[in-house]
Design a protein around this motif. Structure first.
Motif, short mmCIF file in Angstrom:
data_model
loop_
_atom_site.label_atom_id
_atom_site.label_comp_id
_atom_site.label_asym_id
_atom_site.label_seq_id
_atom_site.Cartn_x
_atom_site.Cartn_y
_atom_site.Cartn_z
N GLU A 353 -43.44 9.68 37.55
CA GLU A 353 -42.69 10.24 38.66
C GLU A 353 -42.73 11.76 38.60
OE1 GLU A 353 -38.76 8.73 38.72
OE2 GLU A 353 -39.37 6.68 39.29
N SER A 355 -41.39 15.29 41.04
CA SER A 355 -40.65 15.76 42.19
C SER A 355 -41.59 16.39 43.21
CB SER A 355 -39.59 16.78 41.76
OG SER A 355 -38.97 17.37 42.89
N THR A 440 -41.09 11.82 43.96
CA THR A 440 -39.66 11.57 44.17
C THR A 440 -39.07 12.59 45.14
OG1 THR A 440 -39.08 12.91 42.25
CG2 THR A 440 -39.45 10.58 41.89
N LEU A 478 -33.55 9.11 45.72
CA LEU A 478 -34.03 8.26 44.64
C LEU A 478 -33.50 8.75 43.30
CD1 LEU A 478 -37.74 7.87 45.79
CD2 LEU A 478 -35.83 6.34 46.27
#
Length: 856
Positions: A353, A355, A440, A478
């Protein structure tokens, strides 16, 4: 707590905006859980490692032994459980734990922790005794290998020496094997004489190098046997051979040859492995006992063990043979049989993941590529496939995966990446690793409740801690940005904190803290706040209304008449009539609805003399009291509510009869409204009856007078005697019997007689009597069909004839039919035939005119 010297060294390697630092620590095994090893955050700062502004400063990307050590959010390296080096690094000179951590500033730090062995294990032998046989002609210097002891500790804490006691005839020689372990060989130092002593018993001791040292012992039993002139002899004491790994079974390893100049069985040599050869070696190799050929018997794996040491003995078949020994060292040669292995070092090995605001050069994962092969076979190159906004940055032992382009979650929130690795062997082997990178979202959405207002109906007297309702808020963000927590906003309910009434948990479930009382608090409201886990967090509110429903928990209370110890006394006149108001019972109930609606009844006592109104509680008499009446009467009045479980209260009423009281004065309060309603109703009924009477009277008097011709005929009855008395004819003496007449016809009979004065008048059409006939002396019969009757609804009297067919009735008087031949009309009136007959004239058609007289 013991700490070994800490080594701090760092290596700074810059590639773009990323840097890699190395930190190395040493720690002894057997430390208890929770022991602090080092402050990585402080050491990293000293080394120039850039840290972020918020905790956690370091994020663990990979940990080779997560069960042993852990990195706290503050950057402290601590033990999670007792470290047992011997369980993982048995017989390995160096034992390391490796961690890769990444800071908020995208820098990588590789932490290596060396586990120092402590002497926590003593040497041990596999058996409690060792038996060997030695020929009496064994020359001094002859060696016999002994089965060695084992020690899980390594280095200086492992086995260092062997000793034998006593040692005046035999000695020991210590040798080191290829894997670093030490074994002992028994050396004959003096000539043996079986006749002098045929058995020897010694104690063999293995001792490690710890401080203090630990040891283990075994009993050594030596048997001296008769001499055998010549013994087998190997060409070399040690043989070294090379074998490719994955060689097929029965591949020749070496052909050993031991010579014995004796003849016959004394010169026949048998080959075998020494007993203490490892089980793995016995599985990988086999030896022909007659030829001494050693061949492959299993799957050799260079990566599992690249050197095998085989101890072989050759022994002739003669009596008291002295075996010869040699060692075969087998080197397993590596081939390119292992493809590169790719490991993605991240929090989630299958998905990474990042950002959408991650800058260029941001490290999102580490990639470690390894190949178990050695040399060129284990040298690997890797690359990232596809046109993606990421790139690989290679270092000595691993690579970093970096952001190499602008990320926008609204355009694309998922990338599927593939890393391809290829070694330098011939032919080269390749492998690939695919994983997902998820972009994300940032915390830009506050939580929102599914409903702005919530309401729950709760019965009073609820159990404290009982579930009331659940609120739910959602957040489209999220991760922690979408994680919602709930809390009740501080407020007051009836001057008390709302938190003393309700509480909410992390799932939005609201529970009652106290038992609610409907009579005190019927409704109350409060607000619940939903907050996400972003930084800074976003919140939203919802209003919750609790409605406390009534429960039948209050017993009725008697208020009227006043009670003293549950008893009330009243007096009524002795001459009180039926319905006399004795008293009125009143009770109060604080509950509502059916729980508070009261009904009164008399449960016991003089119930035959009194009754009570269930609604208003009025107690009245049902009988009069005679001269023999008792001076007092007792009743028990009960007031009960209508709850599901009814509650009640009772009163004991004593009623005294007093001759001094006026009955009219003690009637009690009069219901004026009821009297007024009864009076109005009575007046309305009288007016209605009067109006009907006047209307009927006017209708009869104002009817048009019709003219009829009347013919009076008298018939004499020859054989009938006239009675001197007149017999009155009543309505019950007349019965109409149907006759065979068409249904559409009708019969009008009008009789007039001057000899009778009684009135028998049946009027179906309110017709006027014929001229010459007095209304008081005539009997009028009018019979018509059903259709005619239905057409005249205003008749004063109706009688319907039914039968099997159209008939006209005969006249029956006093139960006897009047004969036709003897029917003597006095006055007959012929009316025109009905419209349905289609004929005119008098007496025409089916109309019948008859005369009915009273018998004289």
């Amino acid at each position: 707590m013991d700490f070994v010297q800490m080594f701090l060294c760092f290596l700074l390697c810059w590639t773009g905006v990323s840097a890699v630092f190395n930190l190395k620590y040493t720690v002894e095994e057997e430390l208890r859980p929770g022991t602090k090893i080092a402050n990585v955050t402080a050491d990293a700062k000293v080394a120039g490692f850039a840290l972020g502004n918020r905790q956690p400063y370091l994020r663990v990307i990979s940990n080779s032994e997560p069960r042993w050590v852990n990195l706290s959010p503050a950057g402290l390296l601590i033990t999670k459980q007792k470290i047992d080096r011997d369980a993982v690094c048995r017989q390995t000179p160096k034992c390391f734990i490796s961690l890769e951590v990444m800071s908020n500033s995208m820098e990588i730090c590789v932490i290596k922790i060396e586990i120092i062995d402590v002497n926590d294990n003593a040497p041990s032998f596999p058996t409690n005794h060792i038996n060997i046989e030695i020929s009496e002609n064994a020359a001094p210097g002859t060696r016999f290998p002994l089965e060695g002891a084992s020690d899980p500790d390594s280095g200086s804490n492992g086995i260092q020496t062997y000793t034998i006691t006593p040692n005046d005839i035999f000695g020991l020689e210590i040798k080191t094997r290829g894997d670093g372990s030490k074994i002992a060989e028994l050396v004959v130092e003096k000539t043996l004489d079986r006749e002098t002593q045929s058995r020897y018993t010694f104690e063999l001791t293995a001792e490690d190098g710890g401080d203090p040292p630990k040891s283990g012992t075994v009993q050594l039993n030596i048997k001296v046997i008769d001499s055998n002139d010549n013994n087998p002899v190997f060409d070399e004491p040690v043989y070294t051979v090379n074998v490719l790994e994955n060689s097929p079974i029965n591949t020749l390893v070496i052909d050993l040859n031991a010579t014995d100049p004796d003849e016959g069985t004394n010169g026949e040599v048998v080959y075998s492995f020494i007993n203490f050869v490892s089980n793995l070696t016995k599985q990988m190799f086999k030896i022909d006992p007659k030829t001494g050929v050693i061949a492959v018997n299993g799957v050799l794996d260079h990566e599992e063990l690249h050197v095998h040491e085989i101890d072989v003995q050759a022994k002739d078949l003669g009596p008291n043979s002295i075996p010869a020994h040699c060692k075969v060292i087998v080197n397993v040669i590596d081939i390119n049989d292992n493809a590169p292995e790719i490991k993605l070092l991240s929090e989630n090995s299958e998905m990474v993941e990042v950002s959408e605001n991650a800058p260029l050069g941001y490290v999102i994962a580490l990639v470690r590529v390894s190949d178990n092969d050695s040399g060129a076979n284990g040298k690997v190159q890797c690359r990232l496939q596809g046109n993606v906004p990421f790139r690989l940055n290679e270092f000595e032992s691993f690579s970093t995966l970096l952001v190499d382009g602008r990320l926008d979650r609204e355009q694309r929130d998922m990338y599927n990446l593939t890393i391809l690795a290829e070694d330098s062997g011939y032919p080269p082997l390749r492998s690939s690793k695919s994983f997902a990178v998820k972009v994300t979202d940032e915390n830009d959405n506050p939580p929102y409740f599914t409903k702005p207002h919530y309401q729950a109906m709760v019965l009073e007297n609820n159990v404290p801690g009982a579930f009331l309702l659940a609120v739910s808020a959602r957040d489209p963000d999220l991760g922690m940005n979408g994680t919602v927590s709930y809390e009740i906003i501080k407020s007051e309910v009836r001057g008390m904190s709302v938190e003393s009434y309700v509480t909410v948990n992390s799932n939005g479930e609201i529970y009652g803290v106290r038992a609610f009382n409907h009579e005190d608090t019927r409704t109350f409201e409060f607000k619940v706040s939903a907050k996400d886990g972003g930084d800074p967090p976003l919140t939203s509110n919802a209003t919750v209304r609790i409605v406390v429903l009534d429960v039948n928990d209050n017993t009725p209370v008697m208020t009227t008449p006043p009670l003293v110890n549950g008893t009330a006394e009243v007096s009524i006149p002795k001459n009180a009539g039926v319905g006399y108001l004795v008293t009125q019972i009143k009770a109060d109930d604080y509950d509502e609805g059916e729980n508070g609606r009261l009904t009164y009844s008399i449960s016991e006592g003089d119930m035959a003399y009194f009754e009570i109104d269930q609604i208003n509680g009025e107690v009245r008499t049902t009988k009069t009291f005679g001269e023999n009446a008792k001076p007092s009467y007792q009743i028990t009045v009960v007031a009960h509510d209508h709850g599901q479980t009814s509650l009640s209260a009772s009163a004991y009423i004593v009623i005294y009869l007093s001759p001094d009281l006026n009955a009219q004065e003690q009637i009690g309060p009069v219901n004026l409204s009821l009297i007024f309603i009864i009076a109005l109703g009575s007046i309305a009924v009288i007016l209605f009856v009067t109006m009907i009477f006047v209307a009927v009277k006017c209708k009869r008097d104002n009817k048009e007078i019709r003219t009829y011709n009347c013919r009076v005929a008298e018939y004499s009855y020859g054989n009938q005697k006239k009675s001197s008395k007149k017999k009155k004819l009543s309505k019950n003496d007349i019965r109409l019997v149907p006759r065979d007449v068409e249904e559409t016809d009708k019969m009008n009979v009008v009789s007039c007689s001057s000899l009778t004065s009684s009135l028998n008048y049946f009027d179906y059409h309110q017709q006027t009597l014929p001229l010459g006939c007095r209304r008081s002396e005539s009997t009028f019969l009018n019979v018509e069909n059903q259709n005619s009757r239905n057409a005249a609804p205003n008749h004063g009297y109706h009688h319907t004839f039914t039968g099997q067919g159209p008939q006209q009735p005969d006249l029956i008087i006093n139960g006897m039919p009047l004969p036709e031949v003897r029917f003597a009309p006095v006055c007959s009136i012929l009316q025109p035939a009905t419209a349905t007959s289609g004929k005119g004239g008098w007496g025409q058609g089916k109309s019948v005119v008859g005369l009915l007289t009273q018998p004289s």
